[in-house]
Design an enzyme around this catalytic site. Structure first.
Site, PDB file in Angstrom:
ATOM      1  N   TYR A  74       0.180  11.816   8.173  1.00  0.00           N
ATOM      2  CA  TYR A  74       1.462  12.477   8.243  1.00  0.00           C
ATOM      3  C   TYR A  74       1.110  13.771   8.645  1.00  0.00           C
ATOM      4  CZ  TYR A  74       3.615   8.210   6.323  1.00  0.00           C
ATOM      5  OH  TYR A  74       3.823   6.790   6.133  1.00  0.00           O
ATOM      6  N   LYS A 105      -9.061   1.096   3.867  1.00  0.00           N
ATOM      7  CA  LYS A 105      -9.465   0.096   5.248  1.00  0.00           C
ATOM      8  C   LYS A 105     -10.716   0.442   5.740  1.00  0.00           C
ATOM      9  CE  LYS A 105      -7.860  -3.043   8.205  1.00  0.00           C
ATOM     10  NZ  LYS A 105      -8.036  -4.389   7.841  1.00  0.00           N
ATOM     11  N   ASP A 164      -4.598  -4.533   3.973  1.00  0.00           N
ATOM     12  CA  ASP A 164      -4.052  -5.696   4.423  1.00  0.00           C
ATOM     13  C   ASP A 164      -4.148  -6.736   3.189  1.00  0.00           C
ATOM     14  OD1 ASP A 164      -6.581  -5.700   4.741  1.00  0.00           O
ATOM     15  OD2 ASP A 164      -6.717  -6.818   6.788  1.00  0.00           O
ATOM     16  N   ASP A 204       2.633   4.608   1.364  1.00  0.00           N
ATOM     17  CA  ASP A 204       4.106   4.725   1.898  1.00  0.00           C
ATOM     18  C   ASP A 204       4.647   3.369   1.837  1.00  0.00           C
ATOM     19  OD1 ASP A 204       6.746   5.231   2.696  1.00  0.00           O
ATOM     20  OD2 ASP A 204       5.957   6.370   4.617  1.00  0.00           O
ATOM     21  N   ASP A 243       6.980   0.479  -0.746  1.00  0.00           N
ATOM     22  CA  ASP A 243       8.319  -0.281  -0.518  1.00  0.00           C
ATOM     23  C   ASP A 243       8.304  -1.515  -0.581  1.00  0.00           C
ATOM     24  OD1 ASP A 243       9.451   2.622  -0.036  1.00  0.00           O
ATOM     25  OD2 ASP A 243       9.810   1.991   2.310  1.00  0.00           O
TER      26      ASP A 243
END
Length: 351
Positions: A135, A186, A218, A242, A246
């Site tokens: 970001y 990852k 994942d 993020d 959620d």
């Protein structure tokens, strides 16, 4: 102590207003000052984070934030869009540690997207690094590709120091909970994640009483659905955090139930519900204010040094749910559907 109140857009104005009414019932002597942010900031001063708003946020001891965003501003250049306000505040105030608790209240187990027996008793804390990663990494942009057409590009990057400080936050938090930290990355693909895993492993040596495990993002997304109660504290980077936080919100029954705290190194923080501005229901009086009220409880505990008041506020929310009050997003047969104002009033009465 001074609290900057930044309601923002959409339902942000409604849920913050109701939260302030609940806080007033506590009888604590804080100074509250309001300023525009997001789309409201753009309308007031031509920028989503006006200079006056940023100055107020800097001088305040804590920030109570609603939500930003509205389709009316989608055509603006990126720097002027409402979402830039929250990114700007995180960066300017160095709010690097995002705490997102996901707890299933017994009364809401039936509202979860998963079977009640899978989520009953769930209590996870997601610690998300907030000021690094893709970001904020440079360079980024859209350019002409030599082979023709355009390409978009973003840069994922983390420094060792950034990883180390968020690791400490996670380990310290876990010491007050179940003493288990799962670091999500990852590392099988990304160099950034390989450094992340290496630093987390190094830092864990200073917290011998805390169990550290590693998981690919994942797999973590799958495990949150398969067996979410295996987790105590999850620590991860900005992008993965993020998405995962959620996802975790739906384990609790509604995204309208999840609070968050974004802290600097000195426990000054910005407190907001994790949901968005929901312009489609703004003004209808049906938004769930509980995530914002619970964010205010985090504010009392972490930045305003009022732990007893925070406990009281959280207990009042639990009592309200036990008594059957529900906004539309968490309503089930046999409970009492109420408006935004009625839900907040019910919490205030139980204080």
């Amino acid at each position: 102590m001074k609290v900057a109140v930044l309601p923002g857009d959409g339902i942000g104005k409604e849920i913050v207003a109701e939260t302030l009414k609940v806080l007033a019932r506590l009888g604590l002597k804080f100074e509250f000052e309001e300023a525009p942010v997001g789309g409201a900031g753009y309308e007031a001063a031509g920028h989503p984070l006006p200079d006056r708003t940023l100055a107020l946020a800097r001088e305040a001891d804590a920030i109570l934030f609603g939500a930003v965003g509205d389709p009316r501003y989608d055509a603006l250049e990126t720097s002027k869009r409402p979402e830039q306000a929250i990114l700007g505040l995180r960066k300017a105030l160095e709010l690097f540690a995002n705490l997102r608790p996901a707890q299933v209240y017994a009364e809401l187990a039936d509202a979860s997207a998963l079977r009640p027996e899978v989520v009953a008793g769930l209590d996870i804390l997601i610690v998300r690094e907030l000021t690094g990663d893709i970001y904020f990494g440079e360079p980024k942009g859209v350019r002409q590709h030599p082979s023709g057409g355009r390409e978009g590009f973003d840069t994922m990057r983390y420094t060792e120091a950034e990883i180390r400080r968020i690791a400490r936050v996670a380990f310290e938090a876990s010491r007050k909970r179940g003493k288990k930290v799962c670091s999500v990355d990852k590392a099988n693909v990304l160099e950034t994640s390989r450094l992340w895993r290496e630093v987390l492993t190094q830092e864990s040596k200073s917290f011998a009483d805390v169990e550290l495990s590693h998981m690919y993002v994942d797999n973590c997304a799958m495990q949150l659905v398969r067996n979410p109660r295996q987790f105590d504290v999850i620590v991860t980077g900005n992008l993965f955090g993020d998405i995962l936080s959620d996802q975790a919100s739906m384990l609790t029954g509604s995204i309208g139930m999840l609070p968050s705290a974004s802290l600097d190194a000195n426990q000054k923080g910005l407190y907001e519900p994790i949901h968005g501005s929901a312009p489609d229901i703004a003004g209808k009086g049906i938004a769930n204010p509980l995530a914002t009220i619970l964010s205010a409880a985090l504010m009392l505990r972490h930045s305003l040094h009022q732990a007893a008041a925070a406990d009281c506020l959280e207990a009042a929310v639990k009592k309200t749910l036990r008594d059957g009050y529900r906004t539309a997003d968490i309503y089930t047969a046999g409970t009492r559907k109420v408006s935004t104002t009625e839900m907040a009033s019910a919490v205030a009465e139980r204080l």
